[in-house]
Design an enzyme around this catalytic site. Structure first.
Site, short mmCIF file in Angstrom:
data_model
loop_
_atom_site.label_atom_id
_atom_site.label_comp_id
_atom_site.label_asym_id
_atom_site.label_seq_id
_atom_site.Cartn_x
_atom_site.Cartn_y
_atom_site.Cartn_z
N TRP A 26 1.02 -1.39 0.14
CA TRP A 26 0.50 0.32 -0.28
C TRP A 26 0.70 1.27 -0.22
O TRP A 26 0.32 2.26 -0.45
CB TRP A 26 -1.14 -0.02 1.13
CG TRP A 26 -0.45 -0.60 2.65
CD1 TRP A 26 0.06 0.69 3.67
CD2 TRP A 26 -0.15 -1.88 3.07
NE1 TRP A 26 0.71 -0.22 4.45
CE2 TRP A 26 0.30 -1.67 4.23
CE3 TRP A 26 -1.13 -2.67 2.30
CZ2 TRP A 26 0.55 -2.36 5.21
CZ3 TRP A 26 -0.26 -4.27 3.24
CH2 TRP A 26 0.73 -3.85 4.37
N GLU A 39 -5.74 1.23 5.80
CA GLU A 39 -5.04 1.12 7.47
C GLU A 39 -6.74 0.63 8.18
O GLU A 39 -6.59 0.10 9.10
CB GLU A 39 -6.39 2.82 7.06
CG GLU A 39 -4.53 3.73 6.78
CD GLU A 39 -3.36 3.16 7.00
OE1 GLU A 39 -3.49 3.44 8.60
OE2 GLU A 39 -2.42 3.44 6.77
N THR A 45 -4.02 -5.72 13.45
CA THR A 45 -3.80 -6.80 12.63
C THR A 45 -2.51 -6.27 12.09
O THR A 45 -1.66 -5.44 12.02
CB THR A 45 -4.69 -7.36 11.75
OG1 THR A 45 -5.44 -7.53 12.15
CG2 THR A 45 -4.70 -8.28 11.09
N GLY A 83 -10.56 -11.62 11.64
CA GLY A 83 -11.43 -10.61 13.21
C GLY A 83 -11.90 -9.72 12.45
O GLY A 83 -11.93 -8.78 11.58
N TYR A 122 -8.55 8.37 13.57
CA TYR A 122 -7.02 7.96 13.08
C TYR A 122 -7.36 7.95 11.57
O TYR A 122 -6.59 8.13 10.80
CB TYR A 122 -7.52 6.82 13.59
CG TYR A 122 -6.02 6.09 13.05
CD1 TYR A 122 -4.46 6.15 12.76
CD2 TYR A 122 -6.63 5.09 11.33
CE1 TYR A 122 -3.57 5.42 12.40
CE2 TYR A 122 -4.99 4.91 11.16
CZ TYR A 122 -4.23 4.41 11.25
OH TYR A 122 -2.96 4.06 11.08
N ASP A 140 -2.13 6.55 16.49
CA ASP A 140 -3.14 5.37 17.07
C ASP A 140 -1.80 4.28 18.21
O ASP A 140 -1.14 5.57 18.64
CB ASP A 140 -2.80 4.44 15.28
CG ASP A 140 -1.18 4.00 15.04
OD1 ASP A 140 -0.27 4.65 15.56
OD2 ASP A 140 -1.16 3.18 14.19
N CYS A 204 17.99 4.64 17.60
CA CYS A 204 16.78 5.77 17.17
C CYS A 204 17.03 6.61 16.36
O CYS A 204 17.57 7.31 16.73
CB CYS A 204 15.79 4.82 18.10
SG CYS A 204 14.22 6.60 18.08
S1 SF4 Z 1 14.95 6.57 21.99
FE1 SF4 Z 1 13.44 5.20 22.51
S2 SF4 Z 1 11.44 5.58 23.71
FE2 SF4 Z 1 12.54 7.61 22.83
S3 SF4 Z 1 11.76 7.31 20.25
FE3 SF4 Z 1 13.79 6.48 20.24
S4 SF4 Z 1 13.26 4.46 20.51
FE4 SF4 Z 1 11.19 5.37 21.11
#
Ligand code: SF4
Length: 362
Positions: A26, A39, A45, A83, A122, A140, A204
């Site tokens: 998608w 969506e 799911t 479901g 949403y 969400d 991250c």
């Molecule tokens: S640093 Fe960790 S807690 Fe903060 S947004 Fe990134 S993955 Fe999530």
């Protein structure tokens, strides 16, 4: 929120999303109909489960017109196993409304979209930002997790005030341009790195901006205080067989799993013996009724087991079962079961007893 944080979060997430986004069917389109279907399927799911359903659905109902004209049983058959069947019914009702009230064109405003069955804030955010690139937020479960962690919010996310606060933060963050990509980057982060339990903070893209990471609290977030009360049950499922045919019932709309076919099933398990249960629930007498095991069941707030009871009826005896929750009944041979959209417990019973295998006799 500090104003200078906004562009930093936007740029970090957009850059990361551009490089790391998963290749999903998608994401190859901006067609609002396709975005909408994906969506709705993705609600409750997993992505891996949705992909084959989405591909099959788009092949069968490539346009909103085809969907609006389709037979409801065929629509439900293409949803079988996902479901929460009210989602499929609402999708078709919405498709009919788009045909009738919007000349077959998918609406482009918040108010018009909200007037369609099964479409909430949403989904409006997803359609407007992803298909039409409008600067509209969406929230969400993934977005809630990411935002409560980035901003270290410890309020109960099941409370209305907290929900409003999170929607307002999402609204401040969504950029004028690339709103769709930004919204998807938040959801993607929640699905791949900022996952429930222990997130992968070290890789991250926003870890230098994330308060939760700095305070070492992400695994405690989001806070959810209220829990749904689960009702447990031990019920009965009757495989009433006559001359190689099994009795099926289509559950009335408005009941749990309404519109789906099943072997007559009841959540009340207060009877000591299958024969007594069968007589009490269907008014059928079957001296040979016999237990054949159990199948688990989980729907909405119910969790339990159905006791599978085989009830072979003599060919000569005419039977008139009383089935209060049936909208329709049918006698079907196992080889014809594929024509029916079964509830999950009945599908499990068919598999458990290998009923679709024509050589099998239970
Ligand atoms: S640093 Fe960790 S807690 Fe903060 S947004 Fe990134 S993955 Fe999530």
């Amino acid at each position: 929120m500090k104003k200078k944080l906004i562009p930093e979060i936007q740029q970090s997430l957009l850059r990361w999303y551009q490089k790391e986004k998963r290749d999903l069917p998608w994401r190859k389109t901006k067609d609002p109909y396709s975005i909408w279907i994906s969506e709705i399927m993705l609600q409750q799911t997993q992505v891996d489960t949705v992909i084959p359903y989405y591909n099959r659905w788009m092949k069968k109902f490539p346009t909103i017109q085809k969907l609006a004209k389709a037979n409801e049983d065929v629509v439900l058959k293409h949803w079988e196993g996902l479901g929460y069947y009210s989602r499929a019914r609402n999708i078709q009702r919405a498709a009919k409304t788009v045909e009738k009230d919007f000349g077959g064109r998918f609406p482009k405003t918040r108010e018009d979209l909200l007037s369609l069955p099964g479409i909430g804030l949403y989904t409006v955010g997803a359609i407007l930002s992803i298909a039409y690139n409008k600067s509209v937020p969406l929230v969400d479960g993934n977005v809630i997790r990411v935002l409560t962690r980035i901003f270290n919010i410890h309020d109960d996310v099941l409370k209305e005030d907290t929900k409003k606060k999170i929607w307002s933060i999402a609204g401040e963050l969504v950029p004028e341009k690339k709103a769709g990509d930004f919204n998807q980057s938040l959801m993607e982060l929640g699905a791949t790195l900022c996952t429930p339990g222990t997130p992968l903070c070290l890789i991250c893209p926003v870890n230098s901006l994330c308060k939760g990471f700095k305070e070492s609290t992400p695994s405690l977030l989001p806070v959810k205080k209220k829990k749904m009360e689960i009702e447990k049950f031990l019920g009965w499922m009757f495989l009433i067989e006559k001359d190689g045919h099994f009795l099926l019932q289509k559950r009335k709309k408005g009941t749990v799993m309404g519109g789906l076919w099943e072997f007559p099933s009841f959540r009340e398990g207060i009877y000591d013996h299958p024969k007594l249960a069968l007589k009490a629930k269907t008014k059928i007498l079957c001296p040979k009724a016999e237990l054949k095991g159990t199948v688990p069941a989980a729907f909405t707030k119910y969790r339990g087991l159905f006791q599978l009871t085989h009830c072979p009826m003599s060919k000569s005896k005419s039977i008139k079962p009383v089935l209060e929750e049936a909208e329709e009944t049918a006698w079907a041979k196992p080889k014809d079961f594929k024509k029916y959209t079964f509830s999950a417990p009945t599908r499990k019973a068919v598999e458990k007893l290998s009923l679709s295998d024509s050589r099998n006799k239970i």
